[in-house]
Design an enzyme around this catalytic site. Structure first.
Site, PDB file in Angstrom:
ATOM      1  N   ARG A 101       0.777  -1.242   0.000  1.00 59.19           N
ATOM      2  CA  ARG A 101       0.000   0.000   0.000  1.00 59.19           C
ATOM      3  C   ARG A 101       0.804   1.286   0.000  1.00 59.19           C
ATOM      4  O   ARG A 101       0.249   2.349  -0.242  1.00 59.19           O
ATOM      5  CB  ARG A 101      -0.967  -0.008   1.194  1.00 59.19           C
ATOM      6  N   ARG A 120      -4.902  -2.450  -7.253  1.00 61.12           N
ATOM      7  CA  ARG A 120      -5.834  -3.028  -6.279  1.00 61.12           C
ATOM      8  C   ARG A 120      -7.242  -2.457  -6.483  1.00 61.12           C
ATOM      9  O   ARG A 120      -8.236  -3.187  -6.393  1.00 61.12           O
ATOM     10  CB  ARG A 120      -5.374  -2.763  -4.844  1.00 61.12           C
ATOM     11  N   ASP A 158      -0.918 -14.184  -0.517  1.00 64.50           N
ATOM     12  CA  ASP A 158      -0.985 -14.084   0.942  1.00 64.50           C
ATOM     13  C   ASP A 158      -0.838 -15.478   1.531  1.00 64.50           C
ATOM     14  O   ASP A 158      -1.202 -16.464   0.894  1.00 64.50           O
ATOM     15  CB  ASP A 158      -2.301 -13.465   1.395  1.00 64.50           C
ATOM     16  N   TYR A 214      -4.346 -18.589  12.665  1.00 63.95           N
ATOM     17  CA  TYR A 214      -5.499 -17.960  12.003  1.00 63.95           C
ATOM     18  C   TYR A 214      -6.658 -18.937  11.861  1.00 63.95           C
ATOM     19  O   TYR A 214      -7.822 -18.574  12.003  1.00 63.95           O
ATOM     20  CB  TYR A 214      -5.104 -17.426  10.627  1.00 63.95           C
TER      21      TYR A 214
HETATM   22  O1  CP3 Z   1       5.255  -7.878  -1.028  1.00 59.08           O
HETATM   23  C1  CP3 Z   1       5.160  -8.932  -0.356  1.00 59.08           C
HETATM   24  O2  CP3 Z   1       5.746  -9.109   0.724  1.00 59.08           O
HETATM   25  C2  CP3 Z   1       4.365 -10.076  -0.953  1.00 59.08           C
HETATM   26  C3  CP3 Z   1       3.064 -10.218  -0.539  1.00 59.08           C
HETATM   27  C4  CP3 Z   1       2.664 -10.664   0.864  1.00 59.08           C
HETATM   28  C5  CP3 Z   1       1.440 -10.272   1.426  1.00 59.08           C
HETATM   29  N1  CP3 Z   1       1.258 -10.946   2.576  1.00 59.08           N
HETATM   30  C6  CP3 Z   1       0.522  -9.309   0.808  1.00 59.08           C
HETATM   31  C7  CP3 Z   1      -0.451  -8.619   1.662  1.00 59.08           C
HETATM   32  C8  CP3 Z   1       3.251 -11.567   1.748  1.00 59.08           C
HETATM   33  C9  CP3 Z   1       4.604 -12.247   1.668  1.00 59.08           C
HETATM   34  C10 CP3 Z   1       2.337 -11.736   2.835  1.00 59.08           C
HETATM   35  C11 CP3 Z   1       2.577 -12.645   3.955  1.00 59.08           C
HETATM   36  C12 CP3 Z   1       1.685 -12.591   5.125  1.00 59.08           C
HETATM   37  N2  CP3 Z   1       0.325 -12.388   5.167  1.00 59.08           N
HETATM   38  C13 CP3 Z   1       2.115 -12.836   6.438  1.00 59.08           C
HETATM   39  C14 CP3 Z   1       3.519 -13.211   6.825  1.00 59.08           C
HETATM   40  C15 CP3 Z   1       4.429 -12.054   6.843  1.00 59.08           C
HETATM   41  C16 CP3 Z   1       4.125 -11.049   7.946  1.00 59.08           C
HETATM   42  O3  CP3 Z   1       3.657  -9.958   7.609  1.00 59.08           O
HETATM   43  O4  CP3 Z   1       4.351 -11.418   9.094  1.00 59.08           O
HETATM   44  C17 CP3 Z   1       0.992 -12.732   7.283  1.00 59.08           C
HETATM   45  C18 CP3 Z   1       0.965 -12.903   8.782  1.00 59.08           C
HETATM   46  C19 CP3 Z   1      -0.138 -12.455   6.456  1.00 59.08           C
HETATM   47  C20 CP3 Z   1      -1.556 -12.299   6.892  1.00 59.08           C
HETATM   48  C21 CP3 Z   1      -2.111 -10.989   6.552  1.00 59.08           C
HETATM   49  N3  CP3 Z   1      -2.351 -10.546   5.275  1.00 59.08           N
HETATM   50  C22 CP3 Z   1      -2.527  -9.977   7.448  1.00 59.08           C
HETATM   51  C23 CP3 Z   1      -2.421 -10.053   8.959  1.00 59.08           C
HETATM   52  C24 CP3 Z   1      -3.008  -8.924   6.672  1.00 59.08           C
HETATM   53  C25 CP3 Z   1      -3.652  -7.668   7.157  1.00 59.08           C
HETATM   54  C26 CP3 Z   1      -2.676  -6.718   7.709  1.00 59.08           C
HETATM   55  C27 CP3 Z   1      -2.309  -5.705   6.681  1.00 59.08           C
HETATM   56  O5  CP3 Z   1      -1.112  -5.459   6.512  1.00 59.08           O
HETATM   57  O6  CP3 Z   1      -3.231  -5.143   6.103  1.00 59.08           O
HETATM   58  C28 CP3 Z   1      -2.848  -9.282   5.316  1.00 59.08           C
HETATM   59  C29 CP3 Z   1      -3.178  -8.455   4.142  1.00 59.08           C
HETATM   60  C30 CP3 Z   1      -2.108  -8.225   3.122  1.00 59.08           C
HETATM   61  N4  CP3 Z   1      -1.267  -9.184   2.636  1.00 59.08           N
HETATM   62  C31 CP3 Z   1      -1.846  -6.994   2.449  1.00 59.08           C
HETATM   63  C32 CP3 Z   1      -0.818  -7.245   1.521  1.00 59.08           C
HETATM   64  C33 CP3 Z   1      -0.222  -6.296   0.524  1.00 59.08           C
HETATM   65  C34 CP3 Z   1      -2.593  -5.726   2.645  1.00 59.08           C
HETATM   66  C35 CP3 Z   1      -3.844  -5.854   1.829  1.00 59.08           C
HETATM   67  C36 CP3 Z   1      -4.277  -4.600   1.233  1.00 59.08           C
HETATM   68  O7  CP3 Z   1      -3.868  -4.283   0.097  1.00 59.08           O
HETATM   69  O8  CP3 Z   1      -5.072  -3.932   1.889  1.00 59.08           O
END
Ligand code: CP3
Length: 347
Positions: free
Chosen positions: A27, A36, A73, A154
């Site tokens: 973001r 997005r 994700d 989760y």
């Molecule tokens: O650029 C990258 O790193 C690749 C994409 C990626 C995402 N999630 C995209 C994402 C990767 C490698 C992840 C891994 C992920 N997802 C983890 C492990 C890494 C870490 O952060 O500890 C976990 C725990 C998740 C679960 C998850 N996904 C959560 C808790 C959330 C919400 C929190 C947040 O940041 O909004 C997500 C959403 C998410 N995954 C977003 C992105 C870009 C945000 C979504 C959006 O565009 O609103």
């Protein structure tokens, strides 16, 4: 051309220490927000290989990192095991029917059948492989998964949690059920990682983001040994594909780390010098700038120089100690990447 990031994962000498950032496609990039918006929401974006591959490449072109990480994700895995998933604004990910009993677990899709449902991920990787090969530069592609424990938190809690009380209650009062859940997720993840490698990723990373929720005396039993089961499976079939493990917040476990993987991800709360002392002779280390330093260019330079100095003998990959936050200026992310390359350049 040899890929600098892959070489660094394998502990080979490289002209400088390569760099990428956790959550680098996200973001803080206006270009990401535009794609997005076109997709409608985050999950639609993950499900659309053309758009997912487009945002995967954005940080290569905009920020100059040395590796792209597949845009997806970790929660698509439980989703394809049959758990309905929603990302709710302000709340985060939510599974409406969490797994609390053996009967709940028995209803899920397991093993290869679940991993075969993740076709959109493999399709995204194939597009990326083709595009990166077409470009012919030395940028690598990272595939990833959540560790069984992190995915299980989760699946059991149903959403993010501060206390982990439902899954931790299971550690102490129904470990058998928790082991059954972890074993099932491990099976799916083995095939999932294998399919990502077959589709064309260069390296795989396993995120154990909620490792710190488990007390050190129980961490191996409920998390690490399942991660190593996946590592052993992959190394027996794909010995040349580097594996990065990132257990977040487990400094007390550093003395007990074992396994045939290549790179250990160091989170920001663990001093790099301590990680180097404990693990540097056995694993390449990745990390570990505190992500909030990205708000200040001076704070970035200070940390990068200190890391470059600590890791001047090599066996290092620059990264953040956790994900980049949405309000970080793009210019600062670029500064981080260029400072890493400058400070680690070999003569
Ligand atoms: O650029 C990258 O790193 C690749 C994409 C990626 C995402 N999630 C995209 C994402 C990767 C490698 C992840 C891994 C992920 N997802 C983890 C492990 C890494 C870490 O952060 O500890 C976990 C725990 C998740 C679960 C998850 N996904 C959560 C808790 C959330 C919400 C929190 C947040 O940041 O909004 C997500 C959403 C998410 N995954 C977003 C992105 C870009 C945000 C979504 C959006 O565009 O609103």
């Amino acid at each position: 051309m040899g890929k600098i990031f892959v070489d660094a994962c394998l502990g080979k000498d490289t002209p400088y220490t390569p760099v990428w950032m956790m959550r680098q496609a996200g973001r803080y990039l206006p270009e990401y927000m535009r794609v997005r918006a076109k997709a409608g929401n985050f999950l639609n974006l993950c499900h659309n290989p053309k758009m997912a591959s487009e945002v995967t490449l954005q940080p290569l072109d905009i920020v100059g990192v040395d590796a792209a990480i597949l845009f997806s994700d970790i929660l698509v895995v439980p989703n394809e095991m049959g758990m309905e998933l929603e990302f709710i604004k302000g709340v985060g990910p939510k599974f409406h029917e969490p797994i609390r009993t053996q009967e709940d677990l028995d209803r899920l899709i397991g093993g290869k059948e679940a991993s075969d449902r993740l076709t959109y991920v493999y399709e995204t990787i194939k597009i990326l492989r083709e595009e990166l090969d077409r470009r012919g530069d030395d940028k690598a592609l990272i595939g990833f998964t959540g560790a069984p424990w992190t995915l299980a938190t989760y699946m059991i809690e149903g959403q993010g949690t501060k206390t982990y009380n439902i899954c931790k209650k299971m550690i102490y009062s129904n470990p058998k059920l928790l082991h059954n859940i972890l074993a099932e997720v491990t099976e799916v993840v083995k095939y999932y990682m294998e399919s990502q490698i077959k589709a064309g990723v260069d390296v795989v990373q396993i995120f154990d983001s909620w490792a710190s929720a488990i007390e050190p005396a129980k961490y191996n039993e409920f998390s690490w040994r399942y991660i190593i089961e996946i590592v052993d499976y992959l190394k027996s079939k794909y010995p040349t594909t580097p594996i990065i493990l990132f257990p977040k917040g487990v400094p007390a476990f550093l003395d007990q780390v074992y396994g045939n993987f290549d790179v250990f991800g160091v989170d920001w709360s663990t001093p790099m010098a301590l990680a180097k002392e404990k693990l540097g002779n056995r694993y390449v280390l990745q990390g570990n700038m505190e992500p909030c330093r990205l708000y200040s260019k001076d704070a970035i330079t200070e940390c990068v120089e200190s890391l470059a100095n600590t890791m001047r003998d090599g066996r290092h990959i620059f990264n953040l100690g956790h994900g980049i936050l949405p309000d970080v200026p793009v210019e600062n992310a670029k500064h981080f990447v260029s400072e890493c390359k400058r400070a680690s350049k070999r003569d």
